[in-house]
Design a protein around this motif. Structure first.
Motif, short mmCIF file in Angstrom:
data_model
loop_
_atom_site.label_atom_id
_atom_site.label_comp_id
_atom_site.label_asym_id
_atom_site.label_seq_id
_atom_site.Cartn_x
_atom_site.Cartn_y
_atom_site.Cartn_z
N LEU A 215 46.87 20.86 -89.04
CA LEU A 215 46.70 20.26 -90.37
C LEU A 215 45.74 19.07 -90.31
N LYS A 216 45.95 18.23 -89.31
CA LYS A 216 45.10 17.05 -89.17
C LYS A 216 43.64 17.46 -88.92
N ALA A 217 43.45 18.42 -88.01
CA ALA A 217 42.11 18.88 -87.69
C ALA A 217 41.44 19.49 -88.91
N ASP A 218 42.20 20.28 -89.65
CA ASP A 218 41.68 20.90 -90.87
C ASP A 218 41.26 19.84 -91.88
N ASN A 219 42.05 18.82 -92.01
CA ASN A 219 41.72 17.73 -92.94
C ASN A 219 40.50 16.94 -92.50
N VAL A 220 40.42 16.69 -91.22
CA VAL A 220 39.27 15.94 -90.71
C VAL A 220 37.98 16.71 -91.00
N LEU A 221 38.01 18.00 -90.71
CA LEU A 221 36.83 18.84 -90.97
C LEU A 221 36.44 18.77 -92.45
N ASP A 222 37.46 18.87 -93.28
CA ASP A 222 37.24 18.82 -94.72
C ASP A 222 36.59 17.50 -95.11
N LYS A 223 37.12 16.44 -94.57
CA LYS A 223 36.62 15.10 -94.87
C LYS A 223 35.17 14.95 -94.41
N ILE A 224 34.91 15.39 -93.20
CA ILE A 224 33.57 15.27 -92.64
C ILE A 224 32.55 15.99 -93.50
N THR A 225 32.88 17.22 -93.88
CA THR A 225 31.91 18.02 -94.62
C THR A 225 31.82 17.59 -96.08
N GLU A 226 32.68 16.70 -96.46
CA GLU A 226 32.64 16.18 -97.84
C GLU A 226 31.38 15.34 -98.09
N TYR A 227 30.90 14.72 -97.01
CA TYR A 227 29.67 13.93 -97.16
C TYR A 227 28.53 14.80 -97.64
N LYS A 228 28.73 16.12 -97.49
CA LYS A 228 27.74 17.11 -97.94
C LYS A 228 26.38 16.89 -97.29
N ASP A 229 25.59 16.04 -97.92
CA ASP A 229 24.23 15.87 -97.47
C ASP A 229 24.19 15.15 -96.13
N ASN A 230 23.66 15.86 -95.14
CA ASN A 230 23.44 15.22 -93.85
C ASN A 230 24.72 14.80 -93.14
N TRP A 231 25.78 15.53 -93.38
CA TRP A 231 27.06 15.09 -92.82
C TRP A 231 27.04 14.94 -91.30
N LEU A 232 26.31 15.83 -90.63
CA LEU A 232 26.34 15.76 -89.17
C LEU A 232 25.70 14.46 -88.66
N ALA A 233 24.55 14.12 -89.25
CA ALA A 233 23.88 12.87 -88.87
C ALA A 233 24.79 11.67 -89.15
N LYS A 234 25.45 11.70 -90.31
CA LYS A 234 26.34 10.59 -90.66
C LYS A 234 27.52 10.50 -89.70
N LEU A 235 27.99 11.68 -89.29
CA LEU A 235 29.10 11.69 -88.33
C LEU A 235 28.66 11.07 -87.00
N VAL A 236 27.48 11.43 -86.57
CA VAL A 236 26.95 10.86 -85.33
C VAL A 236 27.00 9.33 -85.39
N VAL A 237 26.54 8.77 -86.50
CA VAL A 237 26.54 7.32 -86.66
C VAL A 237 27.96 6.76 -86.57
N LYS A 238 28.86 7.39 -87.30
CA LYS A 238 30.26 6.92 -87.28
C LYS A 238 30.87 6.94 -85.89
N ILE A 239 30.60 8.00 -85.17
CA ILE A 239 31.20 8.17 -83.85
C ILE A 239 30.63 7.17 -82.84
N MET A 240 29.32 7.00 -82.91
CA MET A 240 28.66 6.20 -81.87
C MET A 240 28.96 4.72 -81.99
N LYS A 241 29.06 4.23 -83.17
CA LYS A 241 29.22 2.77 -83.32
C LYS A 241 30.64 2.31 -83.02
#
Lengths: 167, 167
Positions: B141-167
Motif C-alpha cells: 500500500l505504501k509503495a503504491d501510494n508513493v508511486l502515485d504521489k511521485i507521478t502526480e508531479y506529472k511534468d518532469n516527475w523523474l527529474a524532480k524526484l532526482v532533486v528530492k532524493i539527492m538533497k
DNA sequence: ATAAACTTTCATTTTTTTTTGAAACTTTAA
DNA sequence: TTAAAGTTTCAAAAAAAAATGAAAGTTTAT
C-alpha cells in the motif's frame, strides 16, 4: 475464512501476480509459501503443499536462491535441507530491484547506448530515431540510478522515501 | 551500425524486455516500433516490418490503446488508420504505472487485506501468517501510494524526484 | 443500396514456457 | 566401502500463451 484457506488464497494470488510481472508461477508460489511459513520448510513439504514435482521444486528453489531471496537451512540431526524466505520486506524489495537491474536494465541500457549512437546526418526518420533512443537511454539510466539511490538507505528505505516525498 | 539494423535491434530488445516484465513480445515490439517512428504507421506497415499476421497486429494495437500508450490517427483523404505511440517518456511511465496499479496491485491489495484479517488467537503458524501478510499489505500500500504521489508531479516527475532524493 | 477497402474476432495451430520423472549425482552414517 | 537418504539435471511431455487466417463485421464513397 480459516487459516488453510487464507494461506492458499495468498499463495495463489502471489503466484498470479508473479506471472504478470514475468516471474514464473511456481517460483512465486514457493516464495509466497516460505514467506508466510513460521519455520523453514523441507522440499518434500513444498512439493506436497503446492502439488508439484521434485524437479520443479528443486529448480525453482535454486532460482530463488540465485535471486538471493530464499535461503537453505540445515537442522541439527536432520539429513534433509530446509528453506526459508527473506522476510524483511525492505530487504526483499532491494534484492529484487538489484537483480532486475543487473539482469535486465543494465543490458538494455547497453543496447540503447549502441543504437542511439549511429551516424545520422540523414533523413528525418533517422534523426527522430536517434533523438528518441537517446531520450530513452537518459530516462532509463536516471530511473535506474534513482532506484539504486533510494534502496541505498537500506533500513526502512520505503518509510524514509515517504517522508522525503511528502515534505 | 546503420539505421535499419539499429532500429531492428531496438525493436527486438524492447520486445525481449517486455517479455521479462510480463508484456507479450509482439505488443512490446509494436510499441517500440511506433516509439521510434517519425510518422504514424499503418497496420499494413507494422505487419510488414514485424512479420506478423493481421489478427496479431490488430489485437496488440487494441491492447496498447487500452493501456493508453498508443493512439489512432486519421489522415485526410486516407481510408486506412494510422498509429502513433506516446513519445513523452514521463507520460508513458505514468500511464504504465497507473494501469499496472489498477489492474494488478489494487486487486492484490484487496486479497492481502482479506487474508490478513482472519481470526488467529491460535497457533504460532497462524500468528506469523497474519503478521507477515499484514506487513506485506502495509508495504505494498505504501509503495503504491508513493508511486502515485511521485507521478502526480506529472511534468518532469523523474527529474524532480532526482532533486528530492539527492538533497 | 452496393461494393470496395479496411478492421476485428475467434476457433484452430504454432510456439514458448513450464513441468515431470527417472537417471545420475552427492552426502552421510554405519 | 556401501547403501540409504537425499538432491540435481535434463530430455521429453504437458500446459499455457501467442499467433494465424479466414469469415464476419464496419465504414466510406458512389
Amino acid at each position: 475464512m480459516e487459516f488453510k484457506e487464507a494461506k492458499n488464497k495468498f499463495v495463489q494470488t502471489w503466484g498470479a501476480l508473479g506471472s504478470q510481472w514475468g516471474i514464473n508461477k511456481t517460483m512465486a508460489q514457493i516464495h509466497a509459501l516460505l514467506m508466510v511459513s513460521h519455520e523453514a520448510v523441507s522440499m518434500e513439504d513444498i512439493m506436497e503443499e503446492l502439488q508439484i514435482s521434485r524437479g520443479n521444486a528443486s529448480m525453482n528453489l535454486r532460482a530463488l536462491m540465485d535471486w538471493g531471496i530464499v535461503y537453505k537451512e540445515y537442522k541439527a540431526g536432520e539429513r534433509r535441507e530446509f528453506f526459508t524466505a527473506e522476510k524483511d520486506l525492505d530487504e526483499l524489495a532491494v534484492k529484487i530491484s538489484r537483480e532486475r537491474s543487473k539482469r535486465e536494465i543494465k543490458p538494455a541500457l547497453k543496447v540503447l547506448k549502441e543504437v542511439s549512437s549511429i551516424q545520422s546526418d540523414n533523413t528525418e526518420a533517422e534523426k527522430h530515431f536517434v533523438d528518441q533512443t537517446t531520450k530513452l537511454y537518459d530516462f532509463v539510466l536516471k530511473a535506474d540510478n534513482v532506484l539504486d539511490k533510494i534502496t541505498e538507505y537500506k533500513d526502512n528505505w520505503l518509510a524514509k522515501l515517504v517522508v522525503k516525498i511528502m515534505k
